[in-house]
Structures are given as structure tokens and as C-alpha cells.
Motif scaffolding. Structure first.
Motif, PDB file in Angstrom:
ATOM      1  N   GLN A  20      39.090  40.021  42.737  1.00  0.00           N
ATOM      2  CA  GLN A  20      40.056  41.027  41.879  1.00  0.00           C
ATOM      3  C   GLN A  20      38.557  42.537  42.170  1.00  0.00           C
ATOM      4  O   GLN A  20      36.889  41.926  41.578  1.00  0.00           O
ATOM      5  N   PHE A  46      42.671  37.076  29.995  1.00  0.00           N
ATOM      6  CA  PHE A  46      43.546  36.961  31.196  1.00  0.00           C
ATOM      7  C   PHE A  46      44.779  37.203  30.363  1.00  0.00           C
ATOM      8  O   PHE A  46      44.948  35.913  29.264  1.00  0.00           O
ATOM      9  N   PHE A  80      37.984  45.507  39.370  1.00  0.00           N
ATOM     10  CA  PHE A  80      38.461  46.533  38.529  1.00  0.00           C
ATOM     11  C   PHE A  80      38.714  47.860  37.295  1.00  0.00           C
ATOM     12  O   PHE A  80      37.319  48.095  38.533  1.00  0.00           O
ATOM     13  N   GLY A  81      39.150  47.875  37.111  1.00  0.00           N
ATOM     14  CA  GLY A  81      39.088  49.665  36.780  1.00  0.00           C
ATOM     15  C   GLY A  81      38.069  49.796  35.873  1.00  0.00           C
ATOM     16  O   GLY A  81      37.398  48.308  35.281  1.00  0.00           O
ATOM     17  N   PRO A  82      37.426  50.500  34.639  1.00  0.00           N
ATOM     18  CA  PRO A  82      36.597  51.150  33.413  1.00  0.00           C
ATOM     19  C   PRO A  82      37.092  50.293  33.007  1.00  0.00           C
ATOM     20  O   PRO A  82      36.314  50.579  31.577  1.00  0.00           O
ATOM     21  N   PHE A  89      28.674  38.434  34.401  1.00  0.00           N
ATOM     22  CA  PHE A  89      29.628  37.583  33.990  1.00  0.00           C
ATOM     23  C   PHE A  89      29.413  36.616  34.701  1.00  0.00           C
ATOM     24  O   PHE A  89      29.683  37.027  36.145  1.00  0.00           O
ATOM     25  N   TYR A 110      44.339  43.444  43.497  1.00  0.00           N
ATOM     26  CA  TYR A 110      43.796  42.489  44.597  1.00  0.00           C
ATOM     27  C   TYR A 110      44.836  42.455  45.858  1.00  0.00           C
ATOM     28  O   TYR A 110      45.857  42.600  45.083  1.00  0.00           O
ATOM     29  N   PHE A 131      46.531  42.879  37.888  1.00  0.00           N
ATOM     30  CA  PHE A 131      46.603  41.436  36.571  1.00  0.00           C
ATOM     31  C   PHE A 131      46.436  42.570  34.967  1.00  0.00           C
ATOM     32  O   PHE A 131      45.149  43.979  35.563  1.00  0.00           O
ATOM     33  N   GLN A 149      39.315  42.397  26.605  1.00  0.00           N
ATOM     34  CA  GLN A 149      37.876  41.936  26.828  1.00  0.00           C
ATOM     35  C   GLN A 149      37.478  42.515  25.121  1.00  0.00           C
ATOM     36  O   GLN A 149      36.643  43.493  24.972  1.00  0.00           O
ATOM     37  N   PHE A 203      36.008  33.756  32.252  1.00  0.00           N
ATOM     38  CA  PHE A 203      35.251  34.457  32.086  1.00  0.00           C
ATOM     39  C   PHE A 203      34.375  33.441  31.781  1.00  0.00           C
ATOM     40  O   PHE A 203      34.512  34.012  30.212  1.00  0.00           O
ATOM     41  N   GLY A 204      33.327  33.522  31.891  1.00  0.00           N
ATOM     42  CA  GLY A 204      31.983  32.936  30.637  1.00  0.00           C
ATOM     43  C   GLY A 204      31.372  34.068  29.664  1.00  0.00           C
ATOM     44  O   GLY A 204      31.913  35.335  29.820  1.00  0.00           O
ATOM     45  N   ALA A 205      30.777  33.809  28.263  1.00  0.00           N
ATOM     46  CA  ALA A 205      31.103  35.069  27.105  1.00  0.00           C
ATOM     47  C   ALA A 205      29.905  36.018  28.064  1.00  0.00           C
ATOM     48  O   ALA A 205      29.839  36.982  27.045  1.00  0.00           O
ATOM     49  N   ASN A 211      30.588  51.166  29.851  1.00  0.00           N
ATOM     50  CA  ASN A 211      31.280  52.423  30.543  1.00  0.00           C
ATOM     51  C   ASN A 211      31.556  51.988  32.500  1.00  0.00           C
ATOM     52  O   ASN A 211      32.015  52.896  32.966  1.00  0.00           O
ATOM     53  N   LYS A 212      31.338  51.677  32.586  1.00  0.00           N
ATOM     54  CA  LYS A 212      32.074  50.870  34.198  1.00  0.00           C
ATOM     55  C   LYS A 212      32.338  49.342  34.133  1.00  0.00           C
ATOM     56  O   LYS A 212      32.578  49.374  32.970  1.00  0.00           O
ATOM     57  N   GLY A 213      33.519  49.802  35.573  1.00  0.00           N
ATOM     58  CA  GLY A 213      34.222  48.603  35.445  1.00  0.00           C
ATOM     59  C   GLY A 213      33.202  47.102  36.488  1.00  0.00           C
ATOM     60  O   GLY A 213      32.385  47.525  36.358  1.00  0.00           O
ATOM     61  N   LEU A 214      34.004  46.307  36.101  1.00  0.00           N
ATOM     62  CA  LEU A 214      33.642  44.917  36.343  1.00  0.00           C
ATOM     63  C   LEU A 214      33.104  44.715  38.200  1.00  0.00           C
ATOM     64  O   LEU A 214      33.687  45.838  38.691  1.00  0.00           O
ATOM     65  N   TYR A 237      29.256  38.836  37.687  1.00  0.00           N
ATOM     66  CA  TYR A 237      30.097  39.663  37.953  1.00  0.00           C
ATOM     67  C   TYR A 237      29.211  40.992  37.425  1.00  0.00           C
ATOM     68  O   TYR A 237      28.869  39.998  36.568  1.00  0.00           O
ATOM     69  N   LEU A 286      40.749  45.294  30.650  1.00  0.00           N
ATOM     70  CA  LEU A 286      40.858  45.403  31.828  1.00  0.00           C
ATOM     71  C   LEU A 286      41.976  45.865  32.524  1.00  0.00           C
ATOM     72  O   LEU A 286      42.738  44.919  32.676  1.00  0.00           O
ATOM     73  N   GLY A 316      33.793  37.988  27.216  1.00  0.00           N
ATOM     74  CA  GLY A 316      33.925  38.092  28.613  1.00  0.00           C
ATOM     75  C   GLY A 316      35.729  38.547  27.922  1.00  0.00           C
ATOM     76  O   GLY A 316      36.479  37.815  27.469  1.00  0.00           O
ATOM     77  N   PRO A 317      35.818  38.693  29.567  1.00  0.00           N
ATOM     78  CA  PRO A 317      37.228  39.239  29.848  1.00  0.00           C
ATOM     79  C   PRO A 317      38.070  38.222  29.442  1.00  0.00           C
ATOM     80  O   PRO A 317      37.871  36.989  30.140  1.00  0.00           O
ATOM     81  N   ARG A 373      40.945  56.595  28.891  1.00  0.00           N
ATOM     82  CA  ARG A 373      40.181  55.625  28.847  1.00  0.00           C
ATOM     83  C   ARG A 373      39.075  54.656  27.329  1.00  0.00           C
ATOM     84  O   ARG A 373      39.041  54.371  26.823  1.00  0.00           O
ATOM     85  N   TYR A 374      39.624  55.751  26.454  1.00  0.00           N
ATOM     86  CA  TYR A 374      39.681  55.720  24.756  1.00  0.00           C
ATOM     87  C   TYR A 374      40.738  56.528  23.983  1.00  0.00           C
ATOM     88  O   TYR A 374      41.527  57.073  24.534  1.00  0.00           O
ATOM     89  N   TYR A 399      43.177  41.679  31.829  1.00  0.00           N
ATOM     90  CA  TYR A 399      42.584  41.572  30.814  1.00  0.00           C
ATOM     91  C   TYR A 399      42.960  42.086  29.558  1.00  0.00           C
ATOM     92  O   TYR A 399      42.988  43.369  29.879  1.00  0.00           O
TER      93      TYR A 399
END
Lengths: 113, 114
Positions: free
Chosen positions: B103, B45, B105-107, A90, B95, B33, B37, A103-105, A41-44, A36, B91, B42-43, B9-10, B35
Motif C-alpha cells: 500500500q 484500519f 500512503f498519502g501524507p 512501524f 494499491y 484505504f 492514526q 500496525f504495531g505501535a 509530515n511525510k507519508g509512510l 514502514y 491516512l 500506529g495507524p 493537510r491540516y 486509516y
């Protein structure tokens, strides 16, 4: 349990040169593997995925990855970096029928002009 | 909708406040789901819904975290008595087909607890 290790936290490349992002995985069963990308500021966004079909997987934006079971690796490559490739990447693993993504780091990619 | 949306968003909260984070999945997606982060990570779960049923909440870090999806579409993640360690990006992903395993993802919602 499954996990991934991204071997580089930061990668810096010049525009037009190849990109290599390294990922090793650990899984007790046949894994599904993903890359990914996350722009600020964007989604994965999914770049590509491996689900036990061809070991060389082609994704979007010129990226590809090769699944090597003997090396438990799933490295991501691109022949020629573009400025727009600057982002966080990622490596992700899941086991078939296991919805949990691990996920990896992450690896931060910077592209120099 | 065209993609997964999240609001706000914030969010900035004072320690001890309750917060609610909203997720609108892609229309028709059965699975949802959450997550967490943390900065530079990384994210990880948190929890999983199939329709309105919360099938897995093993990733929720404490009983201050609560998630719901009462009608099988929109989901809310609630954090009670926020602590500084709750600061992270939350996050949401969805799916529609279990064997697809992809999956969307949202922002994310960036939560800062002061």
C-alpha cells in the motif's frame, strides 16, 4: 486475527553504530510482514516486505530484516545509522489475501551525532 | 499522479462541526484505504474500497463516520458532529494489485477538534 508487538517504543543510537528494532508477530496463517518508516509530515514509506520468499529481506537505505518463524519475529536492522534515519518505524502484518494491515505501535528512532 | 495526495493537510474543527477529508489515490489504483492514526499510535484500519464499492467499513468507529468513492478514484471521508476523540491523523493509501499487497500512503490530514 493477526497482530504485531514492537518491543521498543524508543531507540537511541549514535551515528555510525548499528540499529536494531524488534518486532514480534502473531498470525494464524502465513503472514506478510512489512516495515514502514514515517518521517515528520511525510507519508509512510515502505522499507521492505516479507512474503514467504527468502527469510532475509533487504530493503531500501541499507535496512534489512530477518523472518524467524520459530521465534515469530521480524526484527529490522541496519549496520550503520545515519542522521537521516531518525524517524518513526512501524512493523506491519497482514495475512495473504487479507487487505487489512495491522500496525504495531511504532518505534521512535533518534540518532545522536 | 505521482503519489497519493490528501487535502487539507491540516484541519481544525470546533466540536460538533462536520468535516470532509479528501484523498486522491495514485492513478489507476483500484483499491483505496482509510486509516486513523491517533497520537503516539500506529495507524488503524477504517475502511476499504475496490473501485467505487466499499467492501469493508468494519473499522469506522461510529455512524458519524462516512466514506465514499463515487467514481472509483477520489475518495472523501466525512465525519459528522466531530468530537474531541476524533482528533487524529487520517491516512489514505492505495494499491493496484491485490496480490502485491503493498500500500502506498498519502501524507495524511491532521484533524484537531477543539
Amino acid at each position: 486475527a493477526q497482530s504485531v508487538t514492537q518491543l521498543d517504543s524508543h531507540v537511541s543510537v549514535s551515528e555510525g553504530t548499528p540499529v536494531l528494532l524488534r518486532c514480534n508477530y502473531s498470525s494464524s496463517y502465513s503472514p506478510s510482514l512489512f516495515w514502514y518508516v514515517q518521517h515528520p509530515n511525510k507519508g509512510l514509506q515502505l522499507l521492505l516486505k516479507y512474503t514467504s520468499a527468502a527469510t532475509l529481506v533487504k530493503g531500501i537505505n541499507g535496512f534489512e530484516a530477518e523472518f524467524k518463524k520459530s521465534e515469530t519475529s521480524f526484527h529490522l536492522t541496519k549496520p550503520s545509522a545515519h542522521m537521516s534515519d531518525a524517524a518513526e518505524y512501524f512493523c506491519v502484518v497482514s495475512v495473504f489475501n487479507d487487505y487489512k494491515l495491522s500496525f504495531g505501535a511504532g518505534t521512535t528512532v533518534t540518532v545522536r551525532a | 499522479g505521482a503519489g497519493v495526495s490528501q487535502s487539507p493537510r491540516y484541519k481544525v474543527a470546533k466540536r460538533g462541526q462536520d468535516v470532509a477529508l479528501r484523498c486522491d489515490p495514485i492513478s489507476g489504483h483500484v483499491s483505496l484505504f482509510w486509516y486513523q492514526q491517533a497520537l503516539g499510535q500506529g495507524p488503524e484500519f477504517l475502511t476499504y474500497f475496490q473501485n467505487e464499492a466499499q467492501l469493508d467499513k468494519s473499522g469506522l468507529p461510529s455512524d458519524r463516520f462516512f466514506a465514499e468513492r463515487p467514481e472509483g478514484s477520489v475518495s472523501t471521508l466525512k465525519i459528522q458532529r466531530t468530537q474531541q476523540e476524533d482528533s487524529a491523523v487520517y491516512l489514505c493509501a492505495s494499491y493496484w494489485r491485490e496480490d502485491n499487497n503493498e500500500q502506498f500512503f498519502g501524507p495524511g490530514t491532521r484533524l484537531t477538534v477543539l
